[in-house]
Design a protein around this motif. Structure first.
Motif, PDB file in Angstrom:
ATOM      1  N   GLU A  39      42.233  50.383  70.078  1.00 10.65           N
ATOM      2  CA  GLU A  39      41.196  49.906  70.796  1.00 10.65           C
ATOM      3  C   GLU A  39      40.238  49.997  72.063  1.00 10.65           C
ATOM      4  OE1 GLU A  39      37.903  50.837  66.841  1.00 10.65           O
ATOM      5  OE2 GLU A  39      38.096  49.019  67.487  1.00 10.65           O
ATOM      6  N   THR A  40      41.103  48.931  72.118  1.00  9.57           N
ATOM      7  CA  THR A  40      41.099  48.118  73.502  1.00  9.57           C
ATOM      8  C   THR A  40      42.576  47.743  74.582  1.00  9.57           C
ATOM      9  OG1 THR A  40      41.307  45.400  73.176  1.00  9.57           O
ATOM     10  CG2 THR A  40      39.187  46.652  72.910  1.00  9.57           C
ATOM     11  N   GLY A  41      43.550  47.951  73.458  1.00  9.21           N
ATOM     12  CA  GLY A  41      45.001  47.783  73.961  1.00  9.21           C
ATOM     13  C   GLY A  41      45.129  46.107  73.847  1.00  9.21           C
ATOM     14  N   GLU A  75      51.460  55.359  72.067  1.00 10.18           N
ATOM     15  CA  GLU A  75      50.182  55.155  70.619  1.00 10.18           C
ATOM     16  C   GLU A  75      50.087  56.345  69.992  1.00 10.18           C
ATOM     17  OE1 GLU A  75      47.074  55.058  69.191  1.00 10.18           O
ATOM     18  OE2 GLU A  75      47.083  55.578  70.827  1.00 10.18           O
ATOM     19  N   PRO A  76      49.726  56.211  68.107  1.00 11.59           N
ATOM     20  CA  PRO A  76      49.396  57.487  67.857  1.00 11.59           C
ATOM     21  C   PRO A  76      48.797  58.345  68.461  1.00 11.59           C
ATOM     22  CG  PRO A  76      50.458  56.173  66.290  1.00 11.59           C
ATOM     23  CD  PRO A  76      50.804  55.281  67.033  1.00 11.59           C
ATOM     24  N   GLY A  77      47.921  57.814  68.345  1.00 11.51           N
ATOM     25  CA  GLY A  77      46.071  58.510  69.167  1.00 11.51           C
ATOM     26  C   GLY A  77      46.085  58.714  70.511  1.00 11.51           C
ATOM     27  N   GLY A  78      47.423  58.231  71.545  1.00 17.85           N
ATOM     28  CA  GLY A  78      47.722  59.119  72.426  1.00 17.85           C
ATOM     29  C   GLY A  78      46.753  58.763  73.225  1.00 17.85           C
ATOM     30  N   ASN A  79      46.163  57.100  73.083  1.00 14.08           N
ATOM     31  CA  ASN A  79      45.852  56.215  74.822  1.00 14.08           C
ATOM     32  C   ASN A  79      46.125  55.352  75.372  1.00 14.08           C
ATOM     33  OD1 ASN A  79      43.387  57.646  73.651  1.00 14.08           O
ATOM     34  ND2 ASN A  79      43.242  57.014  71.813  1.00 14.08           N
ATOM     35  N   PHE A  80      47.724  55.632  74.742  1.00 17.59           N
ATOM     36  CA  PHE A  80      48.480  53.930  75.359  1.00 17.59           C
ATOM     37  C   PHE A  80      49.442  54.971  74.941  1.00 17.59           C
ATOM     38  CE2 PHE A  80      44.220  52.503  73.602  1.00 17.59           C
ATOM     39  CZ  PHE A  80      44.183  51.432  75.003  1.00 17.59           C
ATOM     40  N   ASN A 129      61.357  41.099  82.788  1.00 19.45           N
ATOM     41  CA  ASN A 129      61.471  40.396  81.740  1.00 19.45           C
ATOM     42  C   ASN A 129      59.563  40.549  81.141  1.00 19.45           C
ATOM     43  OD1 ASN A 129      63.515  39.490  82.062  1.00 19.45           O
ATOM     44  ND2 ASN A 129      63.372  37.586  83.306  1.00 19.45           N
ATOM     45  N   GLU A 130      59.390  41.954  80.695  1.00 19.69           N
ATOM     46  CA  GLU A 130      57.822  42.302  80.911  1.00 19.69           C
ATOM     47  C   GLU A 130      57.639  43.573  79.836  1.00 19.69           C
ATOM     48  OE1 GLU A 130      56.229  42.266  84.347  1.00 19.69           O
ATOM     49  OE2 GLU A 130      56.821  44.193  84.548  1.00 19.69           O
ATOM     50  N   VAL A 131      57.147  43.402  78.792  1.00 18.62           N
ATOM     51  CA  VAL A 131      56.292  44.085  78.267  1.00 18.62           C
ATOM     52  C   VAL A 131      54.666  44.984  78.940  1.00 18.62           C
ATOM     53  CG1 VAL A 131      54.914  46.198  76.368  1.00 18.62           C
ATOM     54  CG2 VAL A 131      57.214  44.133  76.547  1.00 18.62           C
ATOM     55  N   SER A 132      55.064  46.412  79.607  1.00 22.02           N
ATOM     56  CA  SER A 132      53.372  46.520  79.699  1.00 22.02           C
ATOM     57  C   SER A 132      52.766  47.936  79.397  1.00 22.02           C
ATOM     58  CB  SER A 132      54.072  47.232  81.672  1.00 22.02           C
ATOM     59  OG  SER A 132      54.384  46.620  82.317  1.00 22.02           O
ATOM     60  N   ILE A 133      51.679  47.440  79.445  1.00 17.74           N
ATOM     61  CA  ILE A 133      50.500  48.523  78.528  1.00 17.74           C
ATOM     62  C   ILE A 133      49.690  49.865  79.279  1.00 17.74           C
ATOM     63  CG2 ILE A 133      48.860  48.907  76.839  1.00 17.74           C
ATOM     64  CD1 ILE A 133      49.754  45.781  75.917  1.00 17.74           C
ATOM     65  N   TYR A 134      49.921  50.565  79.256  1.00 16.67           N
ATOM     66  CA  TYR A 134      49.036  51.595  80.571  1.00 16.67           C
ATOM     67  C   TYR A 134      48.261  52.364  79.250  1.00 16.67           C
ATOM     68  CZ  TYR A 134      52.631  51.504  83.156  1.00 16.67           C
ATOM     69  OH  TYR A 134      54.483  50.718  84.392  1.00 16.67           O
ATOM     70  N   LYS A 135      46.773  53.082  79.499  1.00 17.65           N
ATOM     71  CA  LYS A 135      45.779  53.674  79.398  1.00 17.65           C
ATOM     72  C   LYS A 135      45.845  54.900  79.871  1.00 17.65           C
ATOM     73  CE  LYS A 135      41.914  54.441  77.053  1.00 17.65           C
ATOM     74  NZ  LYS A 135      41.309  54.162  75.747  1.00 17.65           N
ATOM     75  N   PHE A 136      45.913  55.698  78.436  1.00 17.70           N
ATOM     76  CA  PHE A 136      46.216  57.045  78.943  1.00 17.70           C
ATOM     77  C   PHE A 136      44.605  58.592  78.986  1.00 17.70           C
ATOM     78  CE2 PHE A 136      48.207  61.216  77.810  1.00 17.70           C
ATOM     79  CZ  PHE A 136      48.394  61.681  79.268  1.00 17.70           C
ATOM     80  N   ASP A 137      45.014  59.007  80.199  1.00 18.94           N
ATOM     81  CA  ASP A 137      43.633  59.538  80.192  1.00 18.94           C
ATOM     82  C   ASP A 137      44.002  61.260  79.327  1.00 18.94           C
ATOM     83  OD1 ASP A 137      41.599  61.888  80.825  1.00 18.94           O
ATOM     84  OD2 ASP A 137      40.907  60.504  82.388  1.00 18.94           O
ATOM     85  N   ASN A 193      41.865  60.556  57.676  1.00 22.64           N
ATOM     86  CA  ASN A 193      43.236  60.767  58.759  1.00 22.64           C
ATOM     87  C   ASN A 193      43.549  60.458  59.740  1.00 22.64           C
ATOM     88  OD1 ASN A 193      43.872  62.451  56.232  1.00 22.64           O
ATOM     89  ND2 ASN A 193      42.731  63.998  57.097  1.00 22.64           N
ATOM     90  N   ALA A 194      42.758  59.667  60.772  1.00 24.00           N
ATOM     91  CA  ALA A 194      42.387  59.087  62.107  1.00 24.00           C
ATOM     92  C   ALA A 194      43.332  58.263  62.718  1.00 24.00           C
ATOM     93  CB  ALA A 194      41.110  58.556  62.449  1.00 24.00           C
ATOM     94  N   PRO A 195      44.023  58.209  63.543  1.00 25.49           N
ATOM     95  CA  PRO A 195      45.048  57.741  63.854  1.00 25.49           C
ATOM     96  C   PRO A 195      44.691  55.927  64.135  1.00 25.49           C
ATOM     97  CG  PRO A 195      44.905  58.485  65.766  1.00 25.49           C
ATOM     98  CD  PRO A 195      43.405  59.344  64.643  1.00 25.49           C
ATOM     99  N   PRO A 196      46.114  54.834  62.895  1.00 25.75           N
ATOM    100  CA  PRO A 196      45.648  53.556  63.045  1.00 25.75           C
ATOM    101  C   PRO A 196      44.856  52.923  64.410  1.00 25.75           C
ATOM    102  CG  PRO A 196      47.660  53.991  62.330  1.00 25.75           C
ATOM    103  CD  PRO A 196      47.330  55.274  63.064  1.00 25.75           C
TER     104      PRO A 196
END
Length: 380
Positions: free
Chosen positions: A56-58, A331-336, A345-353, A26-29
């Motif tokens: 797991e890494t982004g 992200e469904p796990g709430g981490n990104f 012209n960019e897609v940025s990825i953030y890590k979430f606390d 049941n854990a997020p993908p």
């Protein structure tokens, strides 16, 4: 004796092992396909771009690209087998694709008229019975049935809005910007930037027409605010609305097909008088935080804490982004958090606390021409 002891230990631990397996199931993908749509041009983006995203890494890796005209917004069927996108052209279209989430490959199936001009948003119900398209150009909302093979049938219903509001440049007529289904899918609400209204309809997926106006058919926002995008809380008790022109987030209570205004929070700093343009809005998976983007002169992503009892928002912080932060996804796990900055012209990825609400930009920005929508699809 040792064998007997080992057997007893295994029997004692067996329920724990079974529970652990269920928890993992049941854990997020951990692995996703990242679909990126936007505005196309001969020397730029040709359609929908697909990347593999590792939660797991982004980290991301390129999978492929599929040509289609101006896929500025898209949605994915609940079974992940089909992708539907608007074609935001003067004579609007809606395209259907089969989708292999293992490889990220898209194959064109068919295309229908969106029933209006410049479609800006599309959503699909949980049963994959209909897609609902918001036509910004002329204020028409269209219901298109989905066939069993994933193809789209011609429109079964088109609602044409009327009227305008106080801004002569932006609100001479209706401009439907988005539609959202309530969590129980008994209602569909749509935001009309041109009339400053959020319309409320009963929704029955298998009926024609699928949409019937509620007894109180709309909620009026402040004149000139220009409602744009919305999101329900998971329990359906609250609706959050980002206003494009007013650059404010409204909170509403929702029950029995009726909206009740709770509060409004500004997205701009005190004393700011420059260009502003609220864009997108989403809640964190646990519902503790709400995010919203503001374009214009500020180009920011804002973070609010939510009160799950009252529905009110409390401002936490703001982050500078690339230019034109349009759509984003969590992200469904709430981490990104993944954000499309159209003008950069960019897609940025953030890590979430999750504990503090702090976002940390990662150093793996995706370069893509004029991105306007991002969607994550489980690849597991």
């Amino acid at each position: 004796m040792n064998k007997l002891l080992a057997c007893l230990c295994f029997i004692i631990l067996l329920p724990v092992l079974v529970m652990a397996q269920k928890k993992d199931k049941n854990a997020p993908p951990k692995v996703f396909d990242l679909l990126i749509g936007g505005y196309t041009s001969p020397d730029g983006n040709s359609g929908i771009t697909v990347y593999r995203f590792y939660a797991e890494t982004g980290r991301v890796s390129f999978l492929g690209e599929t040509a289609t005209s101006n896929p500025s917004y898209l949605c994915v069927s609940p079974d992940r087998k089909f992708v539907y996108t608007v074609n935001e052209d003067a004579q609007g279209g809606v395209s259907a694709f089969s989708f292999d989430y293992n490889s990220g490959k898209l194959n064109f199936i068919n295309k229908q008229s969106s029933g209006g001009a410049q479609p800006a948003h599309i959503t699909i119900d949980k049963e994959a019975r209909n897609v609902i398209v918001s036509n910004y150009g002329d204020g028409k909302l269209t219901v298109l049935p989905v066939n069993k093979d994933g193809s789209l049938a011609p429109a079964s219903q088109t609602i044409t809005d009327e009227g305008g509001s106080v801004n002569p440049e932006r609100q001479k007529g209706p401009h439907i910007h988005s539609a959202v289904l309530s969590p129980d899918e008994k209602h569909l609400l749509y935001a009309d930037l041109g009339t400053d209204k959020v319309y409320i309809n009963k929704y029955k997926a298998g009926k024609t027409p699928a949409l019937i106006p509620e007894s109180t058919p709309f909620e009026q926002v402040n004149p000139g605010d220009g409602p744009r995008h919305m999101e329900f809380s998971a329990d359906g008790k609250f609706l959050y609305l980002v206003n494009e022109m007013g650059a404010a987030v409204n909170s509403f209570a929702f029950a029995d097909g009726k909206l009740k205004f709770i509060d409004s929070v500004s997205m701009v700093p005190p004393g700011f008088t420059g260009e502003k343009a609220g864009a997108d809005i989403h809640l964190s998976p646990d519902g503790n935080y709400l995010y919203a983007t503001n374009r214009g002169a500020l180009n920011e992503l804002l973070v609010y804490a939510t009160d799950k009892v009252t529905g009110k928002l409390r401002f936490l912080t703001r982050y500078h982004t690339g230019q034109g932060p349009r759509n984003f996804t969590v992200e469904p796990g709430g981490n990104f958090l993944i954000l499309a900055a159209q003008k950069s012209n960019e897609v940025s990825i953030y890590k979430f606390d999750k504990k503090t609400g702090v976002l940390i930009p990662l150093n793996n920005t995706i370069s893509v021409s004029s991105p306007s929508v991002v969607k994550l699809v489980s690849a597991e």
